[in-house]
Write a protein that holds these residues in place. Structure first.
Motif, PDB file in Angstrom:
ATOM      1  N   ILE A 114       0.841  -1.195   0.000  1.00  0.00           N
ATOM      2  CA  ILE A 114       0.000   0.000   0.000  1.00  0.00           C
ATOM      3  C   ILE A 114       0.877   1.247   0.000  1.00  0.00           C
ATOM      4  O   ILE A 114       1.866   1.314   0.734  1.00  0.00           O
ATOM      5  CB  ILE A 114      -0.925   0.034   1.236  1.00  0.00           C
ATOM      6  CG1 ILE A 114      -1.836  -1.197   1.273  1.00  0.00           C
ATOM      7  CG2 ILE A 114      -1.773   1.315   1.252  1.00  0.00           C
ATOM      8  CD1 ILE A 114      -2.670  -1.303   2.550  1.00  0.00           C
ATOM      9  N   TYR A 115       0.486   2.232  -0.805  1.00  0.00           N
ATOM     10  CA  TYR A 115       1.137   3.541  -0.801  1.00  0.00           C
ATOM     11  C   TYR A 115       0.093   4.610  -0.550  1.00  0.00           C
ATOM     12  O   TYR A 115      -0.907   4.700  -1.265  1.00  0.00           O
ATOM     13  CB  TYR A 115       1.836   3.804  -2.133  1.00  0.00           C
ATOM     14  CG  TYR A 115       2.333   5.219  -2.298  1.00  0.00           C
ATOM     15  CD1 TYR A 115       3.196   5.793  -1.364  1.00  0.00           C
ATOM     16  CD2 TYR A 115       1.937   5.991  -3.392  1.00  0.00           C
ATOM     17  CE1 TYR A 115       3.652   7.096  -1.507  1.00  0.00           C
ATOM     18  CE2 TYR A 115       2.397   7.295  -3.546  1.00  0.00           C
ATOM     19  CZ  TYR A 115       3.252   7.844  -2.596  1.00  0.00           C
ATOM     20  OH  TYR A 115       3.688   9.136  -2.733  1.00  0.00           O
ATOM     21  N   VAL A 139       3.764   4.010   3.642  1.00  0.00           N
ATOM     22  CA  VAL A 139       3.643   2.736   2.936  1.00  0.00           C
ATOM     23  C   VAL A 139       3.365   1.610   3.926  1.00  0.00           C
ATOM     24  O   VAL A 139       3.610   1.728   5.130  1.00  0.00           O
ATOM     25  CB  VAL A 139       4.916   2.398   2.129  1.00  0.00           C
ATOM     26  CG1 VAL A 139       5.073   3.326   0.940  1.00  0.00           C
ATOM     27  CG2 VAL A 139       6.161   2.453   3.016  1.00  0.00           C
ATOM     28  N   ALA A 140       2.887   0.497   3.369  1.00  0.00           N
ATOM     29  CA  ALA A 140       2.663  -0.716   4.152  1.00  0.00           C
ATOM     30  C   ALA A 140       2.998  -1.929   3.313  1.00  0.00           C
ATOM     31  O   ALA A 140       2.798  -1.928   2.090  1.00  0.00           O
ATOM     32  CB  ALA A 140       1.208  -0.795   4.618  1.00  0.00           C
ATOM     33  N   ALA A 141       3.506  -2.957   3.976  1.00  0.00           N
ATOM     34  CA  ALA A 141       3.714  -4.262   3.359  1.00  0.00           C
ATOM     35  C   ALA A 141       3.053  -5.294   4.265  1.00  0.00           C
ATOM     36  O   ALA A 141       3.322  -5.333   5.465  1.00  0.00           O
ATOM     37  CB  ALA A 141       5.202  -4.567   3.190  1.00  0.00           C
ATOM     38  N   ILE A 142       2.187  -6.123   3.678  1.00  0.00           N
ATOM     39  CA  ILE A 142       1.355  -7.030   4.449  1.00  0.00           C
ATOM     40  C   ILE A 142       1.513  -8.455   3.927  1.00  0.00           C
ATOM     41  O   ILE A 142       1.519  -8.696   2.716  1.00  0.00           O
ATOM     42  CB  ILE A 142      -0.131  -6.627   4.353  1.00  0.00           C
ATOM     43  CG1 ILE A 142      -0.323  -5.154   4.718  1.00  0.00           C
ATOM     44  CG2 ILE A 142      -1.006  -7.515   5.227  1.00  0.00           C
ATOM     45  CD1 ILE A 142      -1.672  -4.586   4.318  1.00  0.00           C
ATOM     46  N   PRO A 155      -7.937   6.769   3.209  1.00  0.00           N
ATOM     47  CA  PRO A 155      -7.967   5.642   2.265  1.00  0.00           C
ATOM     48  C   PRO A 155      -8.145   6.055   0.805  1.00  0.00           C
ATOM     49  O   PRO A 155      -7.608   5.395  -0.095  1.00  0.00           O
ATOM     50  CB  PRO A 155      -9.148   4.805   2.764  1.00  0.00           C
ATOM     51  CG  PRO A 155      -9.206   5.094   4.230  1.00  0.00           C
ATOM     52  CD  PRO A 155      -8.834   6.540   4.362  1.00  0.00           C
ATOM     53  N   ALA A 156      -8.860   7.158   0.568  1.00  0.00           N
ATOM     54  CA  ALA A 156      -9.066   7.606  -0.808  1.00  0.00           C
ATOM     55  C   ALA A 156      -7.762   8.019  -1.487  1.00  0.00           C
ATOM     56  O   ALA A 156      -7.694   8.074  -2.722  1.00  0.00           O
ATOM     57  CB  ALA A 156     -10.055   8.760  -0.846  1.00  0.00           C
ATOM     58  N   ASP A 157      -6.723   8.304  -0.681  1.00  0.00           N
ATOM     59  CA  ASP A 157      -5.417   8.692  -1.226  1.00  0.00           C
ATOM     60  C   ASP A 157      -4.508   7.491  -1.457  1.00  0.00           C
ATOM     61  O   ASP A 157      -3.373   7.661  -1.922  1.00  0.00           O
ATOM     62  CB  ASP A 157      -4.708   9.649  -0.272  1.00  0.00           C
ATOM     63  CG  ASP A 157      -5.407  10.991  -0.144  1.00  0.00           C
ATOM     64  OD1 ASP A 157      -6.095  11.389  -1.095  1.00  0.00           O
ATOM     65  OD2 ASP A 157      -5.260  11.632   0.925  1.00  0.00           O
ATOM     66  N   CYS A 158      -4.973   6.296  -1.119  1.00  0.00           N
ATOM     67  CA  CYS A 158      -4.104   5.119  -1.139  1.00  0.00           C
ATOM     68  C   CYS A 158      -4.208   4.329  -2.438  1.00  0.00           C
ATOM     69  O   CYS A 158      -5.273   4.237  -3.056  1.00  0.00           O
ATOM     70  CB  CYS A 158      -4.455   4.196   0.030  1.00  0.00           C
ATOM     71  SG  CYS A 158      -4.004   4.858   1.647  1.00  0.00           S
ATOM     72  N   TYR A 159      -3.074   3.748  -2.791  1.00  0.00           N
ATOM     73  CA  TYR A 159      -2.968   2.842  -3.925  1.00  0.00           C
ATOM     74  C   TYR A 159      -2.433   1.519  -3.384  1.00  0.00           C
ATOM     75  O   TYR A 159      -1.574   1.513  -2.499  1.00  0.00           O
ATOM     76  CB  TYR A 159      -2.030   3.403  -4.987  1.00  0.00           C
ATOM     77  CG  TYR A 159      -2.569   4.667  -5.617  1.00  0.00           C
ATOM     78  CD1 TYR A 159      -3.143   4.650  -6.886  1.00  0.00           C
ATOM     79  CD2 TYR A 159      -2.543   5.880  -4.923  1.00  0.00           C
ATOM     80  CE1 TYR A 159      -3.668   5.802  -7.453  1.00  0.00           C
ATOM     81  CE2 TYR A 159      -3.068   7.032  -5.476  1.00  0.00           C
ATOM     82  CZ  TYR A 159      -3.628   6.988  -6.740  1.00  0.00           C
ATOM     83  OH  TYR A 159      -4.159   8.132  -7.287  1.00  0.00           O
ATOM     84  N   GLY A 211     -10.461   1.494  -8.411  1.00  0.00           N
ATOM     85  CA  GLY A 211      -9.587   1.877  -9.503  1.00  0.00           C
ATOM     86  C   GLY A 211      -8.149   2.105  -9.082  1.00  0.00           C
ATOM     87  O   GLY A 211      -7.281   2.293  -9.938  1.00  0.00           O
ATOM     88  N   GLN A 212      -7.899   2.103  -7.770  1.00  0.00           N
ATOM     89  CA  GLN A 212      -6.553   2.304  -7.232  1.00  0.00           C
ATOM     90  C   GLN A 212      -5.986   1.030  -6.615  1.00  0.00           C
ATOM     91  O   GLN A 212      -5.030   1.066  -5.850  1.00  0.00           O
ATOM     92  CB  GLN A 212      -6.570   3.458  -6.222  1.00  0.00           C
ATOM     93  CG  GLN A 212      -6.857   4.793  -6.902  1.00  0.00           C
ATOM     94  CD  GLN A 212      -7.176   5.930  -5.949  1.00  0.00           C
ATOM     95  OE1 GLN A 212      -7.795   6.929  -6.335  1.00  0.00           O
ATOM     96  NE2 GLN A 212      -6.752   5.826  -4.698  1.00  0.00           N
ATOM     97  N   ILE A 213      -6.583  -0.101  -6.981  1.00  0.00           N
ATOM     98  CA  ILE A 213      -6.118  -1.404  -6.494  1.00  0.00           C
ATOM     99  C   ILE A 213      -5.666  -2.236  -7.685  1.00  0.00           C
ATOM    100  O   ILE A 213      -6.458  -2.547  -8.582  1.00  0.00           O
ATOM    101  CB  ILE A 213      -7.222  -2.145  -5.729  1.00  0.00           C
ATOM    102  CG1 ILE A 213      -7.715  -1.322  -4.532  1.00  0.00           C
ATOM    103  CG2 ILE A 213      -6.715  -3.515  -5.264  1.00  0.00           C
ATOM    104  CD1 ILE A 213      -8.931  -1.906  -3.835  1.00  0.00           C
TER     105      ILE A 213
END
Length: 254
Positions: free
Chosen positions: A117-118, A125-128, A155-159, A215-217
């Motif tokens: 996630i960015y 950022v995140a790594a899961i 969340p709306a800013d995340c990709y 659309g951001q996934i």
């Protein structure tokens, strides 16, 4: 030779962001012999440690990442989340989050789902790492919530990228596992008398429920089992196989 003869894949969902480095490794371009051939980056495998270290060096070098800036954890298939403030290796976390530049978060997989996630708004950022247990524990939703709490993430800013993992047609489970999944993410196979689980769909749904726009996934088109020549699969390898890495980090302005 296969069509993916490359050390890593770059998720297209992150390509517009020049400050973001994100990738997942393949099994190509390393030095490990069978059954770990060839780019095994798993620290907890029976492969020779010197092979693993060389493979990791090659992978990080291909992304211009300094190994001293890498963050990892010994994963335990639970839902603990670590807010990262320094590079290094930690114990007992399946999700890593940070808003510090030049800290490259990694998760190790070989059938489980890697999710990156960015947050383009707050620059975090995140790594899961989400196997079936982590998915049932809703680790993806919890990670987005942790980013909101720690960094002010919207969340709306995340990709996000849902990476290569075991696919629906390959992930047969018994009732004890299937009972923990919503019917939308499982199919019953009457011939095998078992259920099949769709880990990608289940984790995409968690991202969407957390508020990320669909659309951001991005979603990997590959399967660890169906594309086993290109990716490691714990199940296809009967427990003896290498591991891949998924990595994400934000580079400092300079």
């Amino acid at each position: 030779m296969t069509a993916l003869e490359t050390l890593h894949l770059i998720p297209t969902v992150f390509q517009p962001f020049r400050n973001v480095t994100a990738a997942e490794s393949t099994r190509h371009g390393g030095v490990s012999p069978l059954p770990f051939a060839s780019l095994n980056v798993g620290l907890n495998t029976a492969d020779a440690p010197e092979n693993v270290q060389e493979n990791r060096r090659r992978f990080f070098a291909s992304l211009a990442i300094d190994p001293e800036q890498v963050v990892s954890s010994h994963q335990v298939h639970q839902d603990r989340i670590l807010k990262v403030t320094e590079p290094g290796r930690f114990e007992g976390y399946d999700a890593l989050i940070t808003n510090r530049p030049d800290h490259f978060l990694t998760v190790t997989v070989a059938d489980c789902t890697p999710i990156l996630i960015y947050d383009a708004g707050q620059k975090a950022v995140a790594a899961i790492h989400a196997g079936w247990r982590g998915t049932v524990a809703r680790i993806v939703e919890k990670t987005v919530a942790a980013m909101q709490e720690q960094f002010g993430t919207q969340p709306a800013d995340c990709y996000a990228y849902v990476g290569t993992c075991i696919d629906l047609c390959s992930f047969e489970v018994g009732n004890e596992v299937a009972d923990q999944f919503d019917k939308a993410y499982k199919q019953f196979d009457p011939a095998q008398q078992k259920f099949r689980i769709d880990l990608k769909a289940a984790n995409v749904a968690q991202l969407a429920k957390a508020g990320l726009p669909m659309g951001q996934i991005g979603i990997s088109p590959y399967s660890t089992v169906l594309h086993n020549l290109d990716f490691y699969s714990y199940r296809a390898g009967n427990g003896t196989t290498g591991r891949m890495l998924a990595v994400i980090g934000i580079r400092s302005a300079e």
